[in-house]
Write a protein that holds these residues in place. Structure first.
Motif, mmCIF file in Angstrom:
data_model
loop_
_atom_site.group_PDB
_atom_site.id
_atom_site.type_symbol
_atom_site.label_atom_id
_atom_site.label_comp_id
_atom_site.label_asym_id
_atom_site.label_seq_id
_atom_site.Cartn_x
_atom_site.Cartn_y
_atom_site.Cartn_z
ATOM 1 N N GLY A 105 0.808 -1.211 0.000
ATOM 2 C CA GLY A 105 0.000 0.000 0.000
ATOM 3 C C GLY A 105 0.839 1.259 0.000
ATOM 4 O O GLY A 105 0.518 2.246 -0.669
ATOM 5 N N PHE A 106 1.948 1.235 0.729
ATOM 6 C CA PHE A 106 2.837 2.390 0.748
ATOM 7 C C PHE A 106 3.520 2.575 -0.608
ATOM 8 O O PHE A 106 3.668 3.699 -1.096
ATOM 9 N N ALA A 107 3.940 1.474 -1.215
ATOM 10 C CA ALA A 107 4.560 1.553 -2.546
ATOM 11 C C ALA A 107 3.560 2.075 -3.570
ATOM 12 O O ALA A 107 3.908 2.882 -4.443
ATOM 13 N N SER A 108 2.312 1.625 -3.469
ATOM 14 C CA SER A 108 1.279 2.099 -4.377
ATOM 15 C C SER A 108 1.042 3.593 -4.216
ATOM 16 O O SER A 108 0.866 4.320 -5.202
ATOM 17 N N ALA A 109 1.055 4.064 -2.982
ATOM 18 C CA ALA A 109 0.868 5.491 -2.737
ATOM 19 C C ALA A 109 2.000 6.306 -3.360
ATOM 20 O O ALA A 109 1.758 7.343 -3.994
ATOM 21 N N GLU A 110 3.231 5.848 -3.175
ATOM 22 C CA GLU A 110 4.350 6.562 -3.799
ATOM 23 C C GLU A 110 4.220 6.538 -5.319
ATOM 24 O O GLU A 110 4.570 7.509 -5.996
ATOM 25 N N GLY A 111 3.695 5.438 -5.849
ATOM 26 C CA GLY A 111 3.564 5.319 -7.293
ATOM 27 C C GLY A 111 2.587 6.298 -7.912
ATOM 28 O O GLY A 111 2.732 6.656 -9.081
ATOM 29 N N VAL A 112 1.581 6.739 -7.141
ATOM 30 C CA VAL A 112 0.623 7.707 -7.682
ATOM 31 C C VAL A 112 1.008 9.137 -7.322
ATOM 32 O O VAL A 112 0.259 10.071 -7.622
ATOM 33 N N GLY A 113 2.160 9.314 -6.679
ATOM 34 C CA GLY A 113 2.698 10.656 -6.502
ATOM 35 C C GLY A 113 2.327 11.369 -5.226
ATOM 36 O O GLY A 113 2.214 12.597 -5.222
ATOM 37 N N VAL A 114 2.157 10.641 -4.116
ATOM 38 C CA VAL A 114 1.904 11.343 -2.859
ATOM 39 C C VAL A 114 3.177 12.032 -2.379
ATOM 40 O O VAL A 114 4.285 11.637 -2.719
ATOM 41 N N ASP A 115 2.991 13.066 -1.584
ATOM 42 C CA ASP A 115 4.117 13.738 -0.943
ATOM 43 C C ASP A 115 4.424 13.124 0.418
ATOM 44 O O ASP A 115 5.529 13.274 0.947
ATOM 45 N N GLU A 116 3.416 12.442 0.977
ATOM 46 C CA GLU A 116 3.513 11.945 2.343
ATOM 47 C C GLU A 116 2.630 10.711 2.475
ATOM 48 O O GLU A 116 1.631 10.564 1.766
ATOM 49 N N ILE A 117 3.003 9.817 3.383
ATOM 50 C CA ILE A 117 2.192 8.643 3.706
ATOM 51 C C ILE A 117 1.829 8.699 5.182
ATOM 52 O O ILE A 117 2.692 8.930 6.030
ATOM 53 N N GLU A 118 0.534 8.504 5.478
ATOM 54 C CA GLU A 118 0.086 8.399 6.861
ATOM 55 C C GLU A 118 0.048 6.943 7.270
ATOM 56 O O GLU A 118 -0.365 6.072 6.487
ATOM 57 N N LEU A 119 0.501 6.647 8.486
ATOM 58 C CA LEU A 119 0.501 5.281 8.995
ATOM 59 C C LEU A 119 0.293 5.311 10.500
ATOM 60 O O LEU A 119 0.425 6.348 11.146
ATOM 61 N N ASP A 120 -0.066 4.147 11.075
ATOM 62 C CA ASP A 120 -0.434 4.059 12.479
ATOM 63 C C ASP A 120 0.498 3.098 13.207
ATOM 64 O O ASP A 120 0.723 1.979 12.743
#
Length: 258
Positions: A26-41
């Motif tokens: 999921g984190f790799a997918s987020a980077e792939g669509v161009g997020v600047d930041e990832i939220e995680l818990d």
């Protein structure tokens, strides 16, 4: 606030629209669509491992039945946690694995109070490049206070999630020297955002789900937002001419990441 300003688009728990939440895929997918930041818990296991999971148990997120379905994570060993299938073969990742497998900014939410001090001690020992990517967040001011008491330097700052702006949160914001506050989109107003900017804090809108949210983001002049579908959110933001005029670097940022 300084100019020119930057706007941060965050993938909420990664890219929940296309991959299991809070997983490395999921984190790799987020980077792939161009997020600047990832939220995680962040939570801790009974043997002290920092792991990434939103809920206290895996009942909602486990892909297959497990004897640990309703057992709180803090009562399980890391070995037990590691055997849980989160979908598409993904396991619950450690925070260390997350740091090593991502490159964008991280919004690290302390989901369990007992994780605050272990998280601070862990980050204190990490390279500066890792520490400087992390914004430490929580809905719980006491968790942020515990984190700060344990370690005060290196991260991008502390941020508080404010579910109700009528509550007494400003004292916490001042006492904890917050860098950012997270406010639900429906509760945002231009006056509230301007007040926080005047206090030296950034304001993030939680969460962006449709065109009306983009209009509110533009009208209130916030600095960041998060989305369960970050690719869709980026399209919405880039289609708003006033937003692009205010944050001209935002469309260019995508070209650098994909």
């Amino acid at each position: 606030m300084t100019t020119p300003r930057s706007f941060i688009l965050c993938g909420h728990r990664g890219n929940m629209a296309d991959a299991p939440e809070n997983t490395l895929s999921g984190f790799a997918s987020a980077e792939g669509v161009g997020v600047d930041e990832i939220e995680l818990d962040v939570r801790t296991t009974v043997d002290g491992e920092l792991v990434i999971l939103h809920d206290r148990t895996v009942r909602r997120t486990a892909a297959v039945r497990t004897p640990f379905l309703d057992v709180p994570i803090e009562r399980l060993t890391f070995a037990q946690v590691r055997g849980i299938d989160m979908g598409t073969g993904q396991q619950i990742p450690t925070f260390a694995e997350t740091l090593e497998s991502t490159s964008v900014l991280l919004q690290v939410e302390i989901k369990a109070p007992n994780a605050a001090r272990p998280l601070a001690r862990f980050l204190e020992q990490r390279p500066a490049a890792d520490r400087d990517r992390c914004l430490i967040t929580s809905f719980d001011p006491l968790s942020l206070a515990d984190f700060r008491d344990e370690w005060t330097g290196g991260a991008r700052g502390l941020a508080l999630h404010i579910p109700d702006v009528t509550d007494n949160w400003r004292d916490h914001a001042d006492r904890l020297e917050l860098s950012t506050v997270y406010i639900p989109v429906p509760q945002l107003t231009p006056a509230l955002v301007a007040e926080q900017h005047d206090s030296g804090r950034r304001v993030a809108a939680s969460l962006i789900e449709g065109p009306d949210d983009v209009r509110r983001i533009v009208e209130t002049n916030v600095d960041a937002t998060a989305s369960n579908s970050p690719a869709y959110a980026r399209q919405l933001l880039e289609s708003n001419e006033e937003f692009v005029a205010r944050f001209p670097s935002f469309p260019a940022d995508l070209a650098k990441t994909v």
